[in-house]
Enzyme design. Structure first.
Site, PDB file in Angstrom:
ATOM      1  N   CYS A 125       0.856  -1.199   0.000  1.00 56.51           N
ATOM      2  CA  CYS A 125       0.000   0.000   0.000  1.00 56.51           C
ATOM      3  C   CYS A 125       0.891   1.248   0.000  1.00 56.51           C
ATOM      4  O   CYS A 125       1.747   1.392  -0.858  1.00 56.51           O
ATOM      5  CB  CYS A 125      -0.958  -0.055   1.188  1.00 56.51           C
ATOM      6  SG  CYS A 125      -2.230   1.217   1.198  1.00 56.51           S
ATOM      7  N   ASP A 183      -8.641  -3.303  -7.139  1.00 56.07           N
ATOM      8  CA  ASP A 183      -8.191  -2.300  -6.167  1.00 56.07           C
ATOM      9  C   ASP A 183      -8.709  -0.930  -6.582  1.00 56.07           C
ATOM     10  O   ASP A 183      -8.240  -0.363  -7.574  1.00 56.07           O
ATOM     11  CB  ASP A 183      -6.663  -2.293  -6.122  1.00 56.07           C
ATOM     12  CG  ASP A 183      -6.098  -1.383  -5.046  1.00 56.07           C
ATOM     13  OD1 ASP A 183      -6.833  -0.520  -4.538  1.00 56.07           O
ATOM     14  OD2 ASP A 183      -4.903  -1.533  -4.726  1.00 56.07           O
ATOM     15  N   HIS A 214      -7.550  -4.499  -2.920  1.00 60.14           N
ATOM     16  CA  HIS A 214      -6.513  -3.796  -2.183  1.00 60.14           C
ATOM     17  C   HIS A 214      -6.277  -4.514  -0.861  1.00 60.14           C
ATOM     18  O   HIS A 214      -7.201  -4.981  -0.225  1.00 60.14           O
ATOM     19  CB  HIS A 214      -6.946  -2.349  -1.919  1.00 60.14           C
ATOM     20  CG  HIS A 214      -5.853  -1.497  -1.351  1.00 60.14           C
ATOM     21  ND1 HIS A 214      -4.800  -1.049  -2.110  1.00 60.14           N
ATOM     22  CD2 HIS A 214      -5.653  -1.022  -0.098  1.00 60.14           C
ATOM     23  CE1 HIS A 214      -3.993  -0.326  -1.358  1.00 60.14           C
ATOM     24  NE2 HIS A 214      -4.484  -0.298  -0.126  1.00 60.14           N
TER      25      HIS A 214
END
Length: 245
Positions: A125, A183, A214
């Site tokens: 991330c 995502d 995600h």
């Protein structure tokens, strides 16, 4: 491989940076991985991921990415309050400040007998972006970026000319870019933009897009995909084995 863990507090220009060290137990010198967390810092899932990598023969350093903005030891919860605080911290720290954090960790590793001087980076991330940022350091030879946020956007504050994608000429190592097609934080057009720029810069990279959401690597929550996570670790370990050993 058995591992051990300890803490080191490193000086940086913006204050002390707590760094969690996970490494093989016993004697020997090993390659190192600068391991970057999500906006929540070293949560349980991040610690477990770092230990997985350490157990394959790496010295893994997990810095508190927002050390300037929180008390030492802060871990944010995977809830709305933690997400809001983490996003606020991300908006408050210029991307160039992470360069000094990287330099501090690399300088410390240079002094440790258990590190053989071979260095890579990895992150999830925001941490995927920060691992990409670490690749700007000449000592970093291989970098695994998992669903790296904000490479395609202008969200993270920066001085002029200092967006990470504006510094591609400084990347000398190999990149592994891993994405989830489902995502929402990194849409298809954003991924395509990053791919085109990496290709135009003639960088050495491999690119994987999977049917995952995600945070599919995070072993908590409904988005976790164990099969994809195992594949992700295998790809990262393959990169580091090839580039750092």
């Amino acid at each position: 491989m058995l591992i051990q863990s300890h803490i080191v507090d490193l000086p940086t220009p913006s204050g002390v940076m707590r760094t969690y060290v996970h490494r093989p137990a016993g004697e020997g010198a090993y390659p190192a991985i600068l391991f970057y967390s999500e906006i929540f810092q070293q949560t349980g899932p991040i610690e477990r991921s770092a230990k997985i990598m350490a157990g394959h023969g790496y010295v893994v350093l997990v810095p508190e990415v927002f050390h300037e903005l929180n008390p030492i030891g802060t871990v944010l919860a995977y809830d709305d309050a933690g997400r809001d605080k983490g996003n606020a911290d991300k908006a408050a720290k210029a991307v160039t400040a992470y360069d000094a954090d990287n330099a501090a960790m690399i300088a410390w590793l240079d002094q440790q007998a258990f590190c053989n001087g071979q260095i890579g980076a990895m992150g999830f991330c925001l941490g995927g972006h920060l691992a990409f940022r670490a690749a700007l350091q000449p000592q970093v030879k291989a970098t695994a970026c998992f669903y790296a946020t904000d490479l395609h956007s202008q969200v993270i504050p920066k001085p002029p000319g200092q967006h990470s994608m504006e510094r591609l000429a400084d990347i000398g190592g190999e990149l592994l870019m891993i994405w989830g097609k489902q995502d929402p934080h990194i849409p298809a057009e954003g991924r395509a933009r990053v791919y085109a720029q990496l290709s135009a810069a003639d960088l050495r990279f491999t690119w994987h897009e999977f049917n995952g959401q995600h945070a599919f690597m995070r072993d908590e929550g409904e988005r976790y995909d164990p099969e994809l996570a195992l594949l992700g670790y295998q790809l990262a370990l393959g990169l580091f084995r090839r580039a750092l050993r």
